[in-house]
Design a protein around this motif. Structure first.
Motif, PDB file in Angstrom:
ATOM      1  N   LEU A 195       0.824  -1.202   0.000  1.00 35.25           N
ATOM      2  CA  LEU A 195       0.000   0.000   0.000  1.00 35.25           C
ATOM      3  C   LEU A 195       0.859   1.252   0.000  1.00 35.25           C
ATOM      4  N   ASP A 196       1.899   1.265   0.824  1.00 34.15           N
ATOM      5  CA  ASP A 196       2.784   2.433   0.891  1.00 34.15           C
ATOM      6  C   ASP A 196       3.462   2.694  -0.456  1.00 34.15           C
ATOM      7  N   GLU A 197       3.852   1.611  -1.127  1.00 31.65           N
ATOM      8  CA  GLU A 197       4.495   1.759  -2.438  1.00 31.65           C
ATOM      9  C   GLU A 197       3.517   2.310  -3.467  1.00 31.65           C
ATOM     10  N   VAL A 198       2.282   1.831  -3.424  1.00 28.54           N
ATOM     11  CA  VAL A 198       1.268   2.309  -4.361  1.00 28.54           C
ATOM     12  C   VAL A 198       1.003   3.795  -4.132  1.00 28.54           C
ATOM     13  N   ILE A 199       0.917   4.184  -2.871  1.00 21.84           N
ATOM     14  CA  ILE A 199       0.685   5.598  -2.555  1.00 21.84           C
ATOM     15  C   ILE A 199       1.846   6.447  -3.055  1.00 21.84           C
ATOM     16  N   SER A 200       3.072   6.016  -2.779  1.00 22.57           N
ATOM     17  CA  SER A 200       4.254   6.770  -3.198  1.00 22.57           C
ATOM     18  C   SER A 200       4.324   6.908  -4.716  1.00 22.57           C
ATOM     19  N   LYS A 201       4.110   5.795  -5.418  1.00 22.07           N
ATOM     20  CA  LYS A 201       4.154   5.827  -6.880  1.00 22.07           C
ATOM     21  C   LYS A 201       2.997   6.637  -7.452  1.00 22.07           C
ATOM     22  N   SER A 202       1.856   6.614  -6.785  1.00 21.03           N
ATOM     23  CA  SER A 202       0.696   7.374  -7.247  1.00 21.03           C
ATOM     24  C   SER A 202       0.905   8.871  -7.079  1.00 21.03           C
ATOM     25  N   ILE A 203       1.602   9.261  -6.036  1.00 19.66           N
ATOM     26  CA  ILE A 203       1.906  10.682  -5.826  1.00 19.66           C
ATOM     27  C   ILE A 203       2.762  11.209  -6.975  1.00 19.66           C
ATOM     28  N   GLU A 204       3.767  10.431  -7.375  1.00 20.98           N
ATOM     29  CA  GLU A 204       4.597  10.843  -8.510  1.00 20.98           C
ATOM     30  C   GLU A 204       3.789  10.808  -9.807  1.00 20.98           C
ATOM     31  N   ALA A 205       3.000   9.747 -10.009  1.00 20.20           N
ATOM     32  CA  ALA A 205       2.199   9.636 -11.226  1.00 20.20           C
ATOM     33  C   ALA A 205       1.210  10.795 -11.328  1.00 20.20           C
ATOM     34  N   ASN A 206       0.731  11.264 -10.179  1.00 22.86           N
ATOM     35  CA  ASN A 206      -0.219  12.373 -10.172  1.00 22.86           C
ATOM     36  C   ASN A 206       0.427  13.683 -10.635  1.00 22.86           C
ATOM     37  N   VAL A 207       1.721  13.829 -10.394  1.00 19.86           N
ATOM     38  CA  VAL A 207       2.439  14.999 -10.913  1.00 19.86           C
ATOM     39  C   VAL A 207       2.419  14.962 -12.432  1.00 19.86           C
ATOM     40  N   TRP A 208       2.738  13.799 -12.991  1.00 13.52           N
ATOM     41  CA  TRP A 208       2.728  13.668 -14.451  1.00 13.52           C
ATOM     42  C   TRP A 208       1.316  13.837 -15.009  1.00 13.52           C
ATOM     43  N   GLN A 209       0.321  13.332 -14.261  1.00 13.43           N
ATOM     44  CA  GLN A 209      -1.062  13.471 -14.701  1.00 13.43           C
ATOM     45  C   GLN A 209      -1.445  14.943 -14.792  1.00 13.43           C
ATOM     46  N   ALA A 210      -1.043  15.724 -13.793  1.00 16.72           N
ATOM     47  CA  ALA A 210      -1.364  17.154 -13.785  1.00 16.72           C
ATOM     48  C   ALA A 210      -0.738  17.863 -14.984  1.00 16.72           C
ATOM     49  N   ILE A 211       0.503  17.509 -15.309  1.00 19.24           N
ATOM     50  CA  ILE A 211       1.154  18.125 -16.465  1.00 19.24           C
ATOM     51  C   ILE A 211       0.423  17.744 -17.755  1.00 19.24           C
ATOM     52  N   SER A 212       0.030  16.477 -17.863  1.00 23.27           N
ATOM     53  CA  SER A 212      -0.737  16.038 -19.034  1.00 23.27           C
ATOM     54  C   SER A 212      -2.044  16.813 -19.138  1.00 23.27           C
ATOM     55  N   ASP A 213      -2.697  17.013 -17.991  1.00 18.90           N
ATOM     56  CA  ASP A 213      -3.970  17.735 -17.982  1.00 18.90           C
ATOM     57  C   ASP A 213      -3.785  19.201 -18.376  1.00 18.90           C
ATOM     58  N   ILE A 214      -2.677  19.783 -17.963  1.00 16.80           N
ATOM     59  CA  ILE A 214      -2.395  21.176 -18.339  1.00 16.80           C
ATOM     60  C   ILE A 214      -2.348  21.309 -19.853  1.00 16.80           C
ATOM     61  N   TYR A 215      -1.599  20.426 -20.486  1.00 16.53           N
ATOM     62  CA  TYR A 215      -1.469  20.495 -21.939  1.00 16.53           C
ATOM     63  C   TYR A 215      -2.775  20.143 -22.646  1.00 16.53           C
ATOM     64  N   ALA A 216      -3.500  19.169 -22.098  1.00 14.58           N
ATOM     65  CA  ALA A 216      -4.735  18.716 -22.737  1.00 14.58           C
ATOM     66  C   ALA A 216      -5.849  19.757 -22.637  1.00 14.58           C
ATOM     67  N   LYS A 217      -5.854  20.512 -21.548  1.00 17.24           N
ATOM     68  CA  LYS A 217      -6.966  21.433 -21.282  1.00 17.24           C
ATOM     69  C   LYS A 217      -6.636  22.893 -21.579  1.00 17.24           C
ATOM     70  N   SER A 218      -5.376  23.185 -21.883  1.00 19.26           N
ATOM     71  CA  SER A 218      -4.998  24.573 -22.152  1.00 19.26           C
ATOM     72  C   SER A 218      -4.267  24.697 -23.480  1.00 19.26           C
ATOM     73  N   PRO A 219      -4.980  25.005 -24.539  1.00 20.25           N
ATOM     74  CA  PRO A 219      -4.308  25.244 -25.827  1.00 20.25           C
ATOM     75  C   PRO A 219      -3.261  26.347 -25.724  1.00 20.25           C
ATOM     76  N   LEU A 220      -3.527  27.342 -24.871  1.00 19.54           N
ATOM     77  CA  LEU A 220      -2.583  28.443 -24.719  1.00 19.54           C
ATOM     78  C   LEU A 220      -1.257  27.963 -24.144  1.00 19.54           C
ATOM     79  N   LEU A 221      -1.300  27.244 -23.018  1.00 16.00           N
ATOM     80  CA  LEU A 221      -0.064  26.796 -22.390  1.00 16.00           C
ATOM     81  C   LEU A 221       0.653  25.758 -23.248  1.00 16.00           C
ATOM     82  N   LYS A 222      -0.103  24.933 -23.934  1.00 15.35           N
ATOM     83  CA  LYS A 222       0.495  23.958 -24.849  1.00 15.35           C
ATOM     84  C   LYS A 222       1.246  24.681 -25.964  1.00 15.35           C
ATOM     85  N   LYS A 223       0.622  25.707 -26.514  1.00 14.98           N
ATOM     86  CA  LYS A 223       1.249  26.476 -27.594  1.00 14.98           C
ATOM     87  C   LYS A 223       2.492  27.208 -27.086  1.00 14.98           C
ATOM     88  N   MET A 224       2.401  27.802 -25.899  1.00 10.85           N
ATOM     89  CA  MET A 224       3.541  28.524 -25.337  1.00 10.85           C
ATOM     90  C   MET A 224       4.694  27.574 -25.026  1.00 10.85           C
TER      91      MET A 224
END
Length: 237
Positions: A173-202
């Motif tokens: 469980l601890d490993e899943v939580i730790s890996k999920s915290i890191e994966a969530n950082v990457w998820q947020a970056i993916s969401d930024i690009y997917a949801k913001s044409p402006l930031l993706k373009k910049m």
């Protein structure tokens, strides 16, 4: 004498106008790598108990009140009270354009704020900062019962957790939580690009850099991940 006075007056007005234009245009005068270097240096001081707490006095408050804000970094972080951005990066008033929300998710409000920072303030770098022992990510991993509002808030974390659980089925469980915290950082970056044409373009044009990082709430140290592993693909390159 009158001509000299007029010329001097015109020059003063011109300089004043230039100064006003500069102040309103935003931008810290740093590129992304220089901005990241400042954050890294500040965190190194913090961890070494050598913080200098710069630009936190009355003069700095007055300067930003008169000349406006010119932050050099936008940081999307968790709202967790153990993640005090200006302290852990040893920065001052007007240095960090802070976007804080449980789970450092990139929703409409957060992305709109980051767009303002990049386009209107000229901030050259966006840091998505996760942290150890994140309660929001832990709640999703454990599938804990939450209110309707919290459920909607943490919904962007779900794909990251599902991915980790599918790839590390035998992990603790601890490993899943730790890996999920890191994966969530990457998820947020993916969401930024997917949801913001402006930031993706910049980002594609090199006008802003988006990187991930992880703050250890015990040691105080920030681990830097860099750009998304699939950055080129996300930007359509």
């Amino acid at each position: 004498m009158k001509r000299l006075f007029t010329a001097t007056t015109m020059l003063a007005l011109l300089l004043a106008c230039c100064a006003l234009a500069l102040a309103s245009s935003g931008g810290p005068g740093l590129n992304a790598d220089e901005a990241l270097a400042k954050l890294k240096e500040g965190n190194t001081r913090y961890v070494a108990k050598a913080s200098v707490a710069p630009r936190q006095d009355a003069a700095r408050r007055h300067e930003t009140a008169i000349d406006g804000q010119h932050p050099f970094a936008t940081i999307l972080s968790c709202a967790d009270s153990r993640v005090p951005l200006e302290i852990l990066f040893d920065q001052g008033v007007g240095d960090i354009f802070a976007v804080r929300v449980a789970g450092n998710v990139a929703g409409v409000d957060e992305i709109g704020t980051m767009e303002y920072g990049a386009e209107h303030l000229g901030v050259p770098v966006i840091v998505v900062l996760g942290h150890t022992k994140c309660g929001a990510v832990t709640a999703v991993v454990k599938n804990e019962p939450v209110t309707e509002n919290i459920g909607q808030l943490v919904a962007p974390i779900v794909p990251a957790v599902k991915s980790v659980k599918s790839r590390f089925a035998t992990a603790s469980l601890d490993e899943v939580i730790s890996k999920s915290i890191e994966a969530n950082v990457w998820q947020a970056i993916s969401d930024i690009y997917a949801k913001s044409p402006l930031l993706k373009k910049m980002a594609a044009a090199g006008k802003v850099k988006v990187v991930g990082a992880l703050y250890d709430i015990d040691s105080g140290k920030v681990q830097w991940f860099g750009e998304h592993p699939s950055n080129a693909s996300l930007l359509g390159k």
